[in-house]
Scaffold this motif. Structure first.
Motif, PDB file in Angstrom:
ATOM      1  N   VAL A 170       0.843  -1.195   0.000  1.00 29.17           N
ATOM      2  CA  VAL A 170       0.000   0.000   0.000  1.00 29.17           C
ATOM      3  C   VAL A 170       0.883   1.252   0.000  1.00 29.17           C
ATOM      4  O   VAL A 170       1.868   1.337   0.738  1.00 29.17           O
ATOM      5  CB  VAL A 170      -0.948  -0.002   1.222  1.00 29.17           C
ATOM      6  N   ILE A 171       0.516   2.213  -0.846  1.00 25.15           N
ATOM      7  CA  ILE A 171       1.295   3.450  -0.975  1.00 25.15           C
ATOM      8  C   ILE A 171       1.165   4.287   0.284  1.00 25.15           C
ATOM      9  O   ILE A 171       0.056   4.563   0.757  1.00 25.15           O
ATOM     10  CB  ILE A 171       0.834   4.244  -2.207  1.00 25.15           C
ATOM     11  N   GLU A 172       2.312   4.704   0.842  1.00 22.71           N
ATOM     12  CA  GLU A 172       2.323   5.454   2.094  1.00 22.71           C
ATOM     13  C   GLU A 172       2.846   6.884   1.940  1.00 22.71           C
ATOM     14  O   GLU A 172       2.686   7.692   2.858  1.00 22.71           O
ATOM     15  CB  GLU A 172       3.178   4.719   3.131  1.00 22.71           C
ATOM     16  N   ALA A 173       3.467   7.213   0.810  1.00 22.16           N
ATOM     17  CA  ALA A 173       3.928   8.595   0.605  1.00 22.16           C
ATOM     18  C   ALA A 173       4.181   8.834  -0.872  1.00 22.16           C
ATOM     19  O   ALA A 173       4.564   7.920  -1.612  1.00 22.16           O
ATOM     20  CB  ALA A 173       5.199   8.881   1.401  1.00 22.16           C
ATOM     21  N   ILE A 174       3.957  10.081  -1.286  1.00 26.63           N
ATOM     22  CA  ILE A 174       4.214  10.516  -2.655  1.00 26.63           C
ATOM     23  C   ILE A 174       4.903  11.871  -2.625  1.00 26.63           C
ATOM     24  O   ILE A 174       4.797  12.617  -1.636  1.00 26.63           O
ATOM     25  CB  ILE A 174       2.907  10.629  -3.483  1.00 26.63           C
ATOM     26  N   GLU A 175       5.621  12.194  -3.692  1.00 27.63           N
ATOM     27  CA  GLU A 175       6.184  13.533  -3.843  1.00 27.63           C
ATOM     28  C   GLU A 175       6.506  13.763  -5.313  1.00 27.63           C
ATOM     29  O   GLU A 175       6.496  12.822  -6.116  1.00 27.63           O
ATOM     30  CB  GLU A 175       7.433  13.722  -2.973  1.00 27.63           C
ATOM     31  N   ASN A 176       6.777  15.013  -5.675  1.00 28.30           N
ATOM     32  CA  ASN A 176       7.276  15.306  -7.011  1.00 28.30           C
ATOM     33  C   ASN A 176       8.788  15.495  -6.943  1.00 28.30           C
ATOM     34  O   ASN A 176       9.406  15.306  -5.892  1.00 28.30           O
ATOM     35  CB  ASN A 176       6.563  16.518  -7.622  1.00 28.30           C
ATOM     36  N   ASP A 214      10.949  17.981  -6.889  1.00 33.97           N
ATOM     37  CA  ASP A 214      11.585  18.921  -5.960  1.00 33.97           C
ATOM     38  C   ASP A 214      10.909  18.946  -4.589  1.00 33.97           C
ATOM     39  O   ASP A 214      11.239  19.779  -3.747  1.00 33.97           O
ATOM     40  CB  ASP A 214      11.634  20.331  -6.559  1.00 33.97           C
ATOM     41  N   ALA A 215       9.955  18.020  -4.367  1.00 30.76           N
ATOM     42  CA  ALA A 215       9.233  17.902  -3.092  1.00 30.76           C
ATOM     43  C   ALA A 215       8.437  19.154  -2.754  1.00 30.76           C
ATOM     44  O   ALA A 215       8.068  19.356  -1.603  1.00 30.76           O
ATOM     45  CB  ALA A 215      10.177  17.542  -1.946  1.00 30.76           C
ATOM     46  N   SER A 216       8.147  19.996  -3.759  1.00 32.13           N
ATOM     47  CA  SER A 216       7.199  21.083  -3.523  1.00 32.13           C
ATOM     48  C   SER A 216       5.803  20.498  -3.334  1.00 32.13           C
ATOM     49  O   SER A 216       4.904  21.161  -2.797  1.00 32.13           O
ATOM     50  CB  SER A 216       7.213  22.089  -4.676  1.00 32.13           C
ATOM     51  N   ILE A 217       5.624  19.264  -3.787  1.00 36.55           N
ATOM     52  CA  ILE A 217       4.441  18.461  -3.466  1.00 36.55           C
ATOM     53  C   ILE A 217       4.934  17.226  -2.717  1.00 36.55           C
ATOM     54  O   ILE A 217       5.748  16.471  -3.228  1.00 36.55           O
ATOM     55  CB  ILE A 217       3.694  18.009  -4.733  1.00 36.55           C
ATOM     56  N   GLN A 218       4.475  17.056  -1.498  1.00 34.96           N
ATOM     57  CA  GLN A 218       4.836  15.874  -0.712  1.00 34.96           C
ATOM     58  C   GLN A 218       3.651  15.509   0.166  1.00 34.96           C
ATOM     59  O   GLN A 218       2.927  16.389   0.643  1.00 34.96           O
ATOM     60  CB  GLN A 218       6.068  16.160   0.155  1.00 34.96           C
ATOM     61  N   ALA A 219       3.438  14.228   0.367  1.00 35.03           N
ATOM     62  CA  ALA A 219       2.297  13.795   1.157  1.00 35.03           C
ATOM     63  C   ALA A 219       2.544  12.418   1.739  1.00 35.03           C
ATOM     64  O   ALA A 219       3.204  11.586   1.122  1.00 35.03           O
ATOM     65  CB  ALA A 219       1.025  13.779   0.302  1.00 35.03           C
ATOM     66  N   VAL A 220       2.000  12.186   2.937  1.00 37.31           N
ATOM     67  CA  VAL A 220       2.146  10.904   3.624  1.00 37.31           C
ATOM     68  C   VAL A 220       0.778  10.395   4.047  1.00 37.31           C
ATOM     69  O   VAL A 220      -0.144  11.184   4.289  1.00 37.31           O
ATOM     70  CB  VAL A 220       3.082  11.027   4.847  1.00 37.31           C
ATOM     71  N   GLN A 221       0.648   9.075   4.150  1.00 37.12           N
ATOM     72  CA  GLN A 221      -0.629   8.472   4.508  1.00 37.12           C
ATOM     73  C   GLN A 221      -0.835   8.423   6.016  1.00 37.12           C
ATOM     74  O   GLN A 221      -1.963   8.313   6.494  1.00 37.12           O
ATOM     75  CB  GLN A 221      -0.708   7.062   3.916  1.00 37.12           C
ATOM     76  N   TRP A 222       0.236   8.529   6.785  1.00 38.83           N
ATOM     77  CA  TRP A 222       0.102   8.480   8.247  1.00 38.83           C
ATOM     78  C   TRP A 222      -0.136   9.871   8.824  1.00 38.83           C
ATOM     79  O   TRP A 222      -0.328  10.849   8.096  1.00 38.83           O
ATOM     80  CB  TRP A 222       1.320   7.803   8.861  1.00 38.83           C
ATOM     81  N   HIS A 223      -0.115   9.973  10.152  1.00 36.55           N
ATOM     82  CA  HIS A 223      -0.465  11.222  10.839  1.00 36.55           C
ATOM     83  C   HIS A 223       0.707  11.729  11.681  1.00 36.55           C
ATOM     84  O   HIS A 223       0.775  11.497  12.896  1.00 36.55           O
ATOM     85  CB  HIS A 223      -1.691  11.011  11.729  1.00 36.55           C
ATOM     86  N   PRO A 224       1.624  12.481  11.067  1.00 32.55           N
ATOM     87  CA  PRO A 224       2.779  13.000  11.822  1.00 32.55           C
ATOM     88  C   PRO A 224       2.385  13.974  12.917  1.00 32.55           C
ATOM     89  O   PRO A 224       3.125  14.137  13.896  1.00 32.55           O
ATOM     90  CB  PRO A 224       3.634  13.687  10.751  1.00 32.55           C
ATOM     91  N   GLU A 225       1.221  14.614  12.790  1.00 29.04           N
ATOM     92  CA  GLU A 225       0.797  15.572  13.818  1.00 29.04           C
ATOM     93  C   GLU A 225       0.572  14.898  15.170  1.00 29.04           C
ATOM     94  O   GLU A 225       0.629  15.556  16.218  1.00 29.04           O
ATOM     95  CB  GLU A 225      -0.465  16.324  13.373  1.00 29.04           C
ATOM     96  N   ASN A 226       0.330  13.583  15.147  1.00 28.46           N
ATOM     97  CA  ASN A 226       0.134  12.852  16.398  1.00 28.46           C
ATOM     98  C   ASN A 226       1.397  12.166  16.895  1.00 28.46           C
ATOM     99  O   ASN A 226       1.382  11.541  17.958  1.00 28.46           O
ATOM    100  CB  ASN A 226      -0.955  11.794  16.225  1.00 28.46           C
ATOM    101  N   LEU A 227       2.484  12.289  16.144  1.00 30.06           N
ATOM    102  CA  LEU A 227       3.726  11.579  16.482  1.00 30.06           C
ATOM    103  C   LEU A 227       4.907  12.493  16.789  1.00 30.06           C
ATOM    104  O   LEU A 227       5.865  12.062  17.428  1.00 30.06           O
ATOM    105  CB  LEU A 227       4.127  10.653  15.316  1.00 30.06           C
ATOM    106  N   TRP A 228       4.861  13.743  16.332  1.00 34.03           N
ATOM    107  CA  TRP A 228       6.071  14.572  16.328  1.00 34.03           C
ATOM    108  C   TRP A 228       6.620  14.870  17.719  1.00 34.03           C
ATOM    109  O   TRP A 228       7.827  15.068  17.881  1.00 34.03           O
ATOM    110  CB  TRP A 228       5.829  15.874  15.566  1.00 34.03           C
TER     111      TRP A 228
END
Length: 242
Positions: A198-204, A206-220
């Protein structure tokens, strides 16, 4: 002055006890605090009519698209399957317009869970409306029963990605989703997967577009890698070109 980071709001579809408010826009406090810790200034973005997006985006340095309800499958040219959950077409319309405008104006964006799925759909990709009924392989648990601030499965990260430079490989993450990216939009690439594929992260590139499937706001707060990822996003907003 810190970089202004917009966070798109979810909508509480019922009534609340707060001044009899209905259809309340809200942003997750852990993400607000995470953006501050990463060096940005968070700005909540209520769902607005599409024709207001250009004006809204003028003063933002970056935008985060957080979690929320399922995505209306009509934006992928699909009919809803029985397993589809609650959707909010108005939020979808606003975020699609915001994503496309941000990409056109080279404003960095970051997606979290639904936000990753929304970025993919807005740019031409597709989703599994429901992993459990549509995924052909054997799945691990993606909708964890453990508390949300605890990681439950590992993801493998592409060595050649910008995400790898932020968090490394074999990252332990949390998971609470039943939708996921199926086909990746043109211009994006898969940079992290779970052990089941299962895909968990994507980016372009230069990473001006980046996204993750998990929730870093609850882990940082307990995981410095997740804070580094947010900090690196805020730092990328310095390259904004309008």
């Amino acid at each position: 002055m810190g970089r202004l980071i917009g966070i798109t709001a979810d909508v509480y579809l019922g009534a609340t006890d707060v001044i009899n408010q209905k259809l309340m826009d809200f942003v997750p406090r852990p993400l607000v605090d995470g953006v501050i810790a990463a060096g940005g200034i968070p700005v909540g973005l209520p769902n607005l009519p599409v024709d207001k997006v250009n004006q809204l985006i003028e003063n933002l340095d970056g935008i985060i698209f957080p979690g929320g309800p399922d995505i209306d499958p009509s934006f992928m040219g699909q009919e809803p399957i029985p397993e589809l959950g609650v959707t909010n077409r108005n939020r979808d319309l606003f975020e699609i317009a915001l994503i496309r405008t941000a990409v056109a104006k080279k404003i960095p964006i970051f997606g979290i869970c639904r936000g990753a799925e929304m970025i993919d759909v807005a740019l031409g990709g597709t989703l599994y409306q429901d992993l459990g009924s549509q995924y052909s392989g054997k799945l691990i648990q993606h909708k964890q029963q453990a508390p949300g601030d605890q990681p439950t499965h590992f993801v493998r990260v592409d060595f050649n990605s910008r995400l790898y430079k932020s968090i490394g490989d074999n990252v332990f993450v949390n998971s609470r989703h039943h939708q996921a990216i199926k086909s990746v939009a043109n211009g994006l690439k898969v940079v992290a997967t779970a052990s089941d594929g299962v895909i968990e992260a994507i980016e372009n590139d230069d990473a001006s577009i980046q996204a993750v499937q998990w929730h870093p706001e609850n882990l940082w707060k307990k995981d410095s890698q997740q804070l580094t990822m947010l900090r690196n996003f805020v730092e990328r907003t310095d390259i904004k070109v309008i």
